[in-house]
Write an enzyme that holds these catalytic residues in place. Structure first.
Site, PDB file in Angstrom:
ATOM      1  N   ARG A 199      49.006 138.200   2.194  1.00  0.00           N
ATOM      2  CA  ARG A 199      48.099 138.975   3.052  1.00  0.00           C
ATOM      3  C   ARG A 199      46.876 138.116   3.374  1.00  0.00           C
ATOM      4  NH1 ARG A 199      44.742 141.744   0.564  1.00  0.00           N
ATOM      5  NH2 ARG A 199      46.148 142.826  -0.860  1.00  0.00           N
ATOM      6  N   TYR A 244      43.512 148.168  29.080  1.00  0.00           N
ATOM      7  CA  TYR A 244      44.783 148.665  28.533  1.00  0.00           C
ATOM      8  C   TYR A 244      44.572 150.065  27.931  1.00  0.00           C
ATOM      9  CZ  TYR A 244      48.724 149.201  25.377  1.00  0.00           C
ATOM     10  OH  TYR A 244      49.801 149.703  24.713  1.00  0.00           O
ATOM     11  N   ASP A 259      39.093 139.988  26.151  1.00  0.00           N
ATOM     12  CA  ASP A 259      40.545 140.115  25.972  1.00  0.00           C
ATOM     13  C   ASP A 259      41.186 139.191  27.007  1.00  0.00           C
ATOM     14  OD1 ASP A 259      43.221 140.857  26.147  1.00  0.00           O
ATOM     15  OD2 ASP A 259      42.817 142.962  25.676  1.00  0.00           O
ATOM     16  N   LYS A 306      52.473 139.097  24.459  1.00  0.00           N
ATOM     17  CA  LYS A 306      52.660 138.904  25.896  1.00  0.00           C
ATOM     18  C   LYS A 306      52.968 137.436  26.216  1.00  0.00           C
ATOM     19  CE  LYS A 306      51.722 143.288  26.196  1.00  0.00           C
ATOM     20  NZ  LYS A 306      51.329 143.706  24.886  1.00  0.00           N
TER      21      LYS A 306
HETATM   22  O1  P1T Z   1      50.677 145.817  22.257  1.00  0.00           O
HETATM   23  P1  P1T Z   1      49.706 145.020  21.422  1.00  0.00           P
HETATM   24  O2  P1T Z   1      50.207 143.698  20.993  1.00  0.00           O
HETATM   25  O3  P1T Z   1      49.121 145.832  20.305  1.00  0.00           O
HETATM   26  O4  P1T Z   1      48.486 144.628  22.396  1.00  0.00           O
HETATM   27  C1  P1T Z   1      47.622 145.591  22.950  1.00  0.00           C
HETATM   28  C2  P1T Z   1      47.060 145.082  24.254  1.00  0.00           C
HETATM   29  C3  P1T Z   1      45.777 144.568  24.285  1.00  0.00           C
HETATM   30  N1  P1T Z   1      45.222 144.082  25.422  1.00  0.00           N
HETATM   31  C4  P1T Z   1      45.911 144.060  26.583  1.00  0.00           C
HETATM   32  C5  P1T Z   1      45.270 143.516  27.816  1.00  0.00           C
HETATM   33  C6  P1T Z   1      47.224 144.562  26.615  1.00  0.00           C
HETATM   34  O5  P1T Z   1      47.881 144.513  27.778  1.00  0.00           O
HETATM   35  C7  P1T Z   1      47.803 145.096  25.434  1.00  0.00           C
HETATM   36  C8  P1T Z   1      49.172 145.680  25.427  1.00  0.00           C
HETATM   37  N2  P1T Z   1      49.650 146.030  26.701  1.00  0.00           N
HETATM   38  C9  P1T Z   1      50.855 146.612  26.971  1.00  0.00           C
HETATM   39  C10 P1T Z   1      51.754 146.940  26.046  1.00  0.00           C
HETATM   40  C11 P1T Z   1      51.099 146.870  28.398  1.00  0.00           C
HETATM   41  O6  P1T Z   1      52.259 147.091  28.804  1.00  0.00           O
HETATM   42  O7  P1T Z   1      50.142 146.821  29.179  1.00  0.00           O
END
Ligand code: P1T
Length: 382
Positions: free
Chosen positions: A46, A98, A170, A195
């Site tokens: 962890r 998001y 972000d 992503k």
């Molecule tokens: O899904 P996750 O890895 O927890 O990430 C969250 C997140 C944070 N910031 C942005 C700009 C994002 O697009 C996302 C996640 N977005 C999607 C799942 C989507 O389809 O837009």
């Protein structure tokens, strides 16, 4: 070391015990201690794991930052940032973001006494009105999800520094190939590695990068204390994905441009949102701070009809209808009912997330097939 070389080499050396070129998957929860507290750098997975550590160093290098930290998801990374705050503190956030980030802010952290103000940041002239003695942090997505608005990071950093705030960007939609927020004055960069960074739609993970030792120590403490860490296999997969980031991003940008160009001339399409278009309201800011405009393209339909939008996304064949983005394969989504359903209708409509808005994550397939796919789906509209 230049960017493309960093994607392949930064933080990575052949394994000292075996000479393996690829970073091994250290699938272990714990490590030998020769005497209590005496170990070779790792004590419990962890707190730290060698595969994760290589990824953390690699990502920090890509963002030209000193410290990198990985989390079990993008949202877990955001959660760690907001835990830097205390009840009574206030955050100014982009109003287009998001839906899951909005949900975390409003449905979780507001219960702990943190206040969020959601404002448009495409024009920063009135941001001072929202800053008071309790304001501690600015949260900016740029490009925003899903409207692809562009925020001037350098200008925002100047405002943030003037008021002694922490600026978090972000950088999920851009990636460090396209944009490096720390160089423009941001304090923390956040990524959903799920992503473009991972790039193959096979891992959920997040990251934070910063330059300040003080912020890094606080974030390491939160990472270890709260424990939302990724496993070694997922860390390995993201490391592997990153090795082609620069090549993939080039193709995403090229295909994004061609898709935006196709859509803008289409008789059924009302508006096209892509920062590379001259008609984009902050195209000049995008040109200044981005190296390429990315593969995310949103558009809405003439007549703004929900049924029309459904018809388009249900009938594409290469653009698969799914949440998420940034993989090699093209995806399409309907933000109002999918990724941004957590945002109340009146709030999301203010930012342009109307019922006919469609979001495309343009992949790296052959562009002729992608255009033909969209063309045939749009031709079903009467
Ligand atoms: O899904 P996750 O890895 O927890 O990430 C969250 C997140 C944070 N910031 C942005 C700009 C994002 O697009 C996302 C996640 N977005 C999607 C799942 C989507 O389809 O837009």
């Amino acid at each position: 070391m230049k960017f493309g070389t960093k994607t392949i080499h930064a933080g990575q050396k052949p394994d000292p015990t075996t000479g393996a070129i690829m970073t091994p998957v250290y699938q272990t929860s714990t490590y030998i201690q020769s005497s209590p507290g005496q170990h070779s750098g790792f004590e419990y997975s962890r707190t730290g794991n060698p595969t994760r550590k290589v990824l953390e160093d690699n990502i920090a290098a890509l963002e030209n930052g000193k410290y990198g930290l990985c989390f079990g998801s993008g949202l877990a990374a955001i959660d760690a940032v907001i835990k830097l705050l205390k009840p009574g503190d206030e955050v100014i956030s982009t109003n287009d973001l998001y839906g899951g980030t909005y949900r975390l802010f409003t449905k979780i952290f507001e219960n702990y006494g943190i206040k969020f103000h959601f404002i448009g940041m495409e024009n920063l002239s009135n941001i001072d009105n929202y800053i008071n003695k309790n304001t501690k942090l600015i949260w900016a997505e740029t490009p925003t999800n899903p409207m692809l608005n562009i925020i001037d990071i350098e200008m925002l950093a100047t405002i943030s520094k003037k008021h002694n705030l922490t600026l978090v960007v972000d950088n999920t939609f851009a990636t460090p190939y396209i944009q490096k927020p720390l160089e423009l004055g941001a304090d923390i960069v956040m990524h959903s590695l799920t992503k473009y960074m991972g790039g193959h739609s096979d891992v959920v993970m997040g990251a934070l990068i910063c330059n300040s030792e003080e912020i890094a120590e606080k974030l390491f403490f939160i990472q270890n204390s709260c424990g939302a860490v990724p496993g070694p296999m997922d860390s390995f997969l993201v490391l592997r994905g990153i090795k082609t980031l620069h090549i993939r991003m080039e193709r995403h940008c090229q295909n994004g441009e061609k898709i935006a160009g196709f859509l803008i001339n289409h008789p059924k399409v009302e508006g096209v949102y892509w920062p590379g278009l001259k008609s984009h309201k902050n195209h000049n800011v995008a040109k200044k701070q981005m190296h390429g405009f990315g593969g995310m393209v949103s558009f809405d339909l003439k007549g703004n009809n929900l049924e029309d939008a459904k018809k388009v996304v249900e009938n594409t064949k290469y653009f698969t209808l799914a949440e998420s983005l940034g993989g090699v394969e093209s995806l399409c989504g309907h933000p109002a009912s999918m990724t941004h359903a957590a945002i109340p209708k009146n709030e999301r409509e203010k930012t342009g997330v109307v019922d006919s808005l469609i979001r495309l994550s343009v992949g790296i397939e052959d562009i002729e097939d992608l255009i033909e796919d969209l063309d045939s789906s749009l031709s079903l509209l009467v």
